[in-house]
Motif scaffolding. Sequence first.
Motif, PDB file in Angstrom:
ATOM      1  N   UNK A 149       7.818  -9.512 -21.561  1.00 10.51           N
ATOM      2  CA  UNK A 149       7.670 -10.724 -22.373  1.00 10.51           C
ATOM      3  C   UNK A 149       8.245 -11.938 -21.634  1.00 10.51           C
ATOM      4  N   UNK A 150       9.384 -11.728 -20.995  1.00 11.97           N
ATOM      5  CA  UNK A 150      10.023 -12.819 -20.242  1.00 11.97           C
ATOM      6  C   UNK A 150       9.082 -13.270 -19.121  1.00 11.97           C
ATOM      7  N   UNK A 151       8.441 -12.302 -18.444  1.00 14.58           N
ATOM      8  CA  UNK A 151       7.502 -12.643 -17.374  1.00 14.58           C
ATOM      9  C   UNK A 151       6.270 -13.359 -17.925  1.00 14.58           C
ATOM     10  N   UNK A 152       5.794 -12.895 -19.098  1.00 15.87           N
ATOM     11  CA  UNK A 152       4.596 -13.507 -19.687  1.00 15.87           C
ATOM     12  C   UNK A 152       4.877 -14.954 -20.088  1.00 15.87           C
ATOM     13  N   UNK A 153       6.094 -15.211 -20.582  1.00 15.02           N
ATOM     14  CA  UNK A 153       6.443 -16.595 -20.940  1.00 15.02           C
ATOM     15  C   UNK A 153       6.402 -17.471 -19.696  1.00 15.02           C
ATOM     16  N   UNK A 154       6.921 -16.950 -18.589  1.00 15.23           N
ATOM     17  CA  UNK A 154       6.931 -17.721 -17.340  1.00 15.23           C
ATOM     18  C   UNK A 154       5.513 -17.929 -16.823  1.00 15.23           C
ATOM     19  N   UNK A 155       4.616 -16.963 -17.132  1.00 16.56           N
ATOM     20  CA  UNK A 155       3.234 -17.053 -16.649  1.00 16.56           C
ATOM     21  C   UNK A 155       2.379 -17.950 -17.535  1.00 16.56           C
ATOM     22  N   UNK A 156       2.960 -18.462 -18.620  1.00 14.58           N
ATOM     23  CA  UNK A 156       2.219 -19.400 -19.466  1.00 14.58           C
ATOM     24  C   UNK A 156       1.400 -18.745 -20.560  1.00 14.58           C
ATOM     25  N   UNK A 157       1.760 -17.543 -20.976  1.00 10.65           N
ATOM     26  CA  UNK A 157       1.036 -16.889 -22.075  1.00 10.65           C
ATOM     27  C   UNK A 157       1.168 -17.754 -23.334  1.00 10.65           C
TER      28      UNK A 157
END
Length: 248
Positions: A120-128
């Motif tokens: 989830x932390x990575x997805x937030x950084x990826x702009x999800x």
Amino acid sequence: MPVYQAEALILRTYKLGEADRIVVFLTRDRGKKRGVAKGARRARSRYTGALEPMTRAGVAYYEREQRELVRLNFVEPTRSPLSAASGDVLGYVGYFAELIDECAPEAHADERLYRLGSSLVDAMAAGAPAESLARYFEYWLLKLQGVYPSLRSCSGCGGALGEGASMPPRDTILLCQACAPAGGTRLSAEAMTFLRRATTIAPDHLVSLALSARAARELETAHRRLISVHLEKELKSARVLREMRQIR
Ligand SMILES: [Zn+2]
């Protein structure tokens, strides 16, 4: 005193005395822990910026015999939610952290839950997109907790759940259109398609998965019921999110 180093997600903090904080964090290998961060409330603390909910970090902590509270030695953030590409998603950070906190067993490793939170932390950084990410996260969290109803077959007749499904009032099952009583929460074909896709993709690919506002609401309503039945309460952060939306 044994010292442990771990990958962890920061979930929340509480004030402790004049200068310290208690930090609730989920480790990858040893489950949820509560630790004292000495001096974390001081202006020039080494913990500044490291204790935001949903920060992924390397942590070291001492465990003391017969004590539930561990003592933090350091917290080194590897990814902060503040690096999120979309500002909207920051409004959800407290909700994500509260849900993980509620579902994480104390001092009992749950690596799949850790991996979900970390992705989830990575997805937030990826702009999800925030809404898609929230519905995706709820789906997977409830699935890992073993409480998400089947997306394949109707709990009434066992037939295939085709284009749409319905969650009956005061229940947490999914029924086909033929079995569904009146007044249930309907999940449209679009909402069901989103769920089925969500079962197969990592959250940082949500950018390319469409979810209309209407389908997002349907999923939110069904998920809210599943969560409140599972946890036997409604989360404070979920109420805050709804109120924020009404103000806008
Ligand atoms: Zn049926």
